[in-house]
Design an enzyme around this catalytic site. Sequence first.
Site, PDB file in Angstrom:
ATOM      1  N   HIS A 270     -41.091 -22.823   0.855  1.00 27.62           N
ATOM      2  CA  HIS A 270     -39.695 -22.600   0.712  1.00 27.62           C
ATOM      3  C   HIS A 270     -38.941 -22.896  -0.567  1.00 27.62           C
ATOM      4  O   HIS A 270     -38.436 -22.302  -1.229  1.00 27.62           O
ATOM      5  CB  HIS A 270     -39.054 -23.235   2.040  1.00 27.62           C
ATOM      6  CG  HIS A 270     -37.547 -23.146   1.995  1.00 27.62           C
ATOM      7  ND1 HIS A 270     -36.962 -22.055   3.003  1.00 27.62           N
ATOM      8  CD2 HIS A 270     -36.566 -23.776   1.367  1.00 27.62           C
ATOM      9  CE1 HIS A 270     -35.623 -22.052   2.934  1.00 27.62           C
ATOM     10  NE2 HIS A 270     -35.201 -23.193   1.813  1.00 27.62           N
ATOM     11  N   GLU A 271     -39.528 -24.142  -0.989  1.00 29.81           N
ATOM     12  CA  GLU A 271     -38.736 -24.924  -2.108  1.00 29.81           C
ATOM     13  C   GLU A 271     -39.134 -24.218  -3.269  1.00 29.81           C
ATOM     14  O   GLU A 271     -38.693 -24.084  -4.496  1.00 29.81           O
ATOM     15  CB  GLU A 271     -38.913 -26.404  -2.096  1.00 29.81           C
ATOM     16  CG  GLU A 271     -38.241 -27.224  -0.919  1.00 29.81           C
ATOM     17  CD  GLU A 271     -36.875 -26.662  -0.689  1.00 29.81           C
ATOM     18  OE1 GLU A 271     -36.145 -26.418  -1.607  1.00 29.81           O
ATOM     19  OE2 GLU A 271     -36.365 -26.821   0.641  1.00 29.81           O
ATOM     20  N   HIS A 274     -37.172 -21.211  -4.226  1.00 32.71           N
ATOM     21  CA  HIS A 274     -36.037 -21.701  -4.663  1.00 32.71           C
ATOM     22  C   HIS A 274     -36.354 -22.089  -6.082  1.00 32.71           C
ATOM     23  O   HIS A 274     -35.559 -21.445  -7.175  1.00 32.71           O
ATOM     24  CB  HIS A 274     -35.319 -22.828  -4.230  1.00 32.71           C
ATOM     25  CG  HIS A 274     -34.668 -22.693  -3.043  1.00 32.71           C
ATOM     26  ND1 HIS A 274     -33.573 -21.975  -2.840  1.00 32.71           N
ATOM     27  CD2 HIS A 274     -34.772 -23.290  -1.668  1.00 32.71           C
ATOM     28  CE1 HIS A 274     -33.224 -22.076  -1.630  1.00 32.71           C
ATOM     29  NE2 HIS A 274     -33.710 -22.673  -0.834  1.00 32.71           N
ATOM     30  N   GLU A 300     -31.079 -18.457  -1.065  1.00 26.71           N
ATOM     31  CA  GLU A 300     -31.840 -18.815   0.230  1.00 26.71           C
ATOM     32  C   GLU A 300     -32.650 -17.507   0.548  1.00 26.71           C
ATOM     33  O   GLU A 300     -33.761 -17.504   1.323  1.00 26.71           O
ATOM     34  CB  GLU A 300     -30.951 -19.225   1.259  1.00 26.71           C
ATOM     35  CG  GLU A 300     -31.295 -19.873   2.669  1.00 26.71           C
ATOM     36  CD  GLU A 300     -32.007 -21.160   2.229  1.00 26.71           C
ATOM     37  OE1 GLU A 300     -31.487 -21.655   1.039  1.00 26.71           O
ATOM     38  OE2 GLU A 300     -32.772 -21.576   3.044  1.00 26.71           O
TER      39      GLU A 300
HETATM   40 CO    CO Z   1     -33.511 -23.316   1.002  1.00 27.48          CO
END
Ligand code: CO
Length: 506
Positions: A270-271, A274, A300
């Site tokens: 997830h990170e 980003h 997101e």
């Molecule tokens: Co996030």
Amino acid sequence: MDKNKTLEKLHAIDRECRLLERTASLLHWDLETYLPPLGVEERSEQLALLESLYHERFTSPETGKLLEELGSVTDNPRGDDKLPELERDFLKRMRKNYDKEVKLPLDFVASAAKAQGLSQAAWVEAKRNNNFAAFLPHLESMIDFARKYSLYWGFEGRVYDGLLDIFEPNMGVQAIASVFTPLRERLSALIKKIAAKPEPDCSFLQSDFDPQIQAKFNAELMKYLGYDTKRGRLDVSAHPFTTTLGSNDIRITTRYLSDNFLSSIFSTIHECGHAFYELDIPKELHLSCLADGASMGIHESQSRLWENVIGRSLPFWEGLTPLLKKCVPGRFDSVSAKDFYRAVNLVKPSLIRVEADEVSYSLHIILRFELEQGLISGEIKAGELPSLWRKKMKEYLGVEPENDTEGVLQDVHWSHGSFGYFPSYALGNLYGLQFFGRMKSDIPGLEDFTSKGNFSPVHDWLKDNIYKWGKRLDPCELLKKVTGENLSVEPFLKYIEEKYAAVYGL
Ligand code: CO
């Protein structure tokens, strides 16, 4: 004065502001990772000072004067139409930020920053001790600050709309509610159908995993996904996050739970999603207000696209399984890629948002969205939150927390006054699938690349279509440019309903 000289001066102010912002980010990063507990009080003061310096620098009369000289006013933020498009996008962003910031009194900015630091520290303690009452006065003060921010800025519609606008421009309560309603109804229906089916076996991922082994694997995973470790690093924090400390210093964090290996794996993916966005912002935008994602929701969309659409797909696990077996010898000898795929797509409504599966995740967000509206409008008193939380959890997810640590105290957002942030997470799911639809038709053989661990086509597509714009476009403009469409709940729901019908044999 010569327009180029004027622009140069305005860019210099913007650059200084970004440097101050990133200095503050470094102090924040340290606060979340290594700061000893008793360092918090003075750290809050340091952050408040930086916040004041930023505010003073940005809102100096000079900024307003330079913007005006370039023709950028509130009604025509992009300024002189003879300027290059990039400069006009820069002016639009500067004008919008300036109009907001200049309305805030300096003493308000400083007191809000200090109160935020203390509130966050109080939340950490309250969560640790399951003591909502100890956090309540801070929460009330954060709600009060949030309302005041919105009143200073001005808004159309409700006070809450003014807060939503910072995270998701042009996306008010009504627009969000119109997509959240079908989302809630169809996801709830799907969860009920899944609940009637047998649960897959996930036991091989839930027994005692040494954090050091997890750390070793996550470091490999970052590289596997294509993270240039000369431009970032991975650390540990209670809540995983990504932060930009410099154009070539973009850091992520994860966390290691010894009874849940998947938690660190999916936090890292997830990170990384980003971080890839931030890492590939074009050089020409570096250290400017355009060196950012289009909005929180678009940001997101990137993290959740990597985490779920790619990271929870069968081709992805076909590629990753050999690496996992190599890094964690002896533990997964009899586990196949298909077994992993079934385990990482377990649907089981649970109490904690950050550990939620793809199907129930958005329901956690909708719950918070509804509570936030009530808190900001005053229809809900902060003291009522624990009981309302339990009621809604039961209604939407069929589970109820036994304590506030696992309930209303679980998330950090309200502790620093970020009301209006939560909807971006669910909007990110929707944007993500709209982008993915286009990406899939643009990259033939995408699944083969993924199963071989070759993510270059994905990185290149995202660079060419999304990252290259930085913050030049508003989210709806970017979505339209990339997909030709407006926000729609259908691609996400179609993906979820088809995928889980196959996984669970519905
Ligand atoms: Co996030």
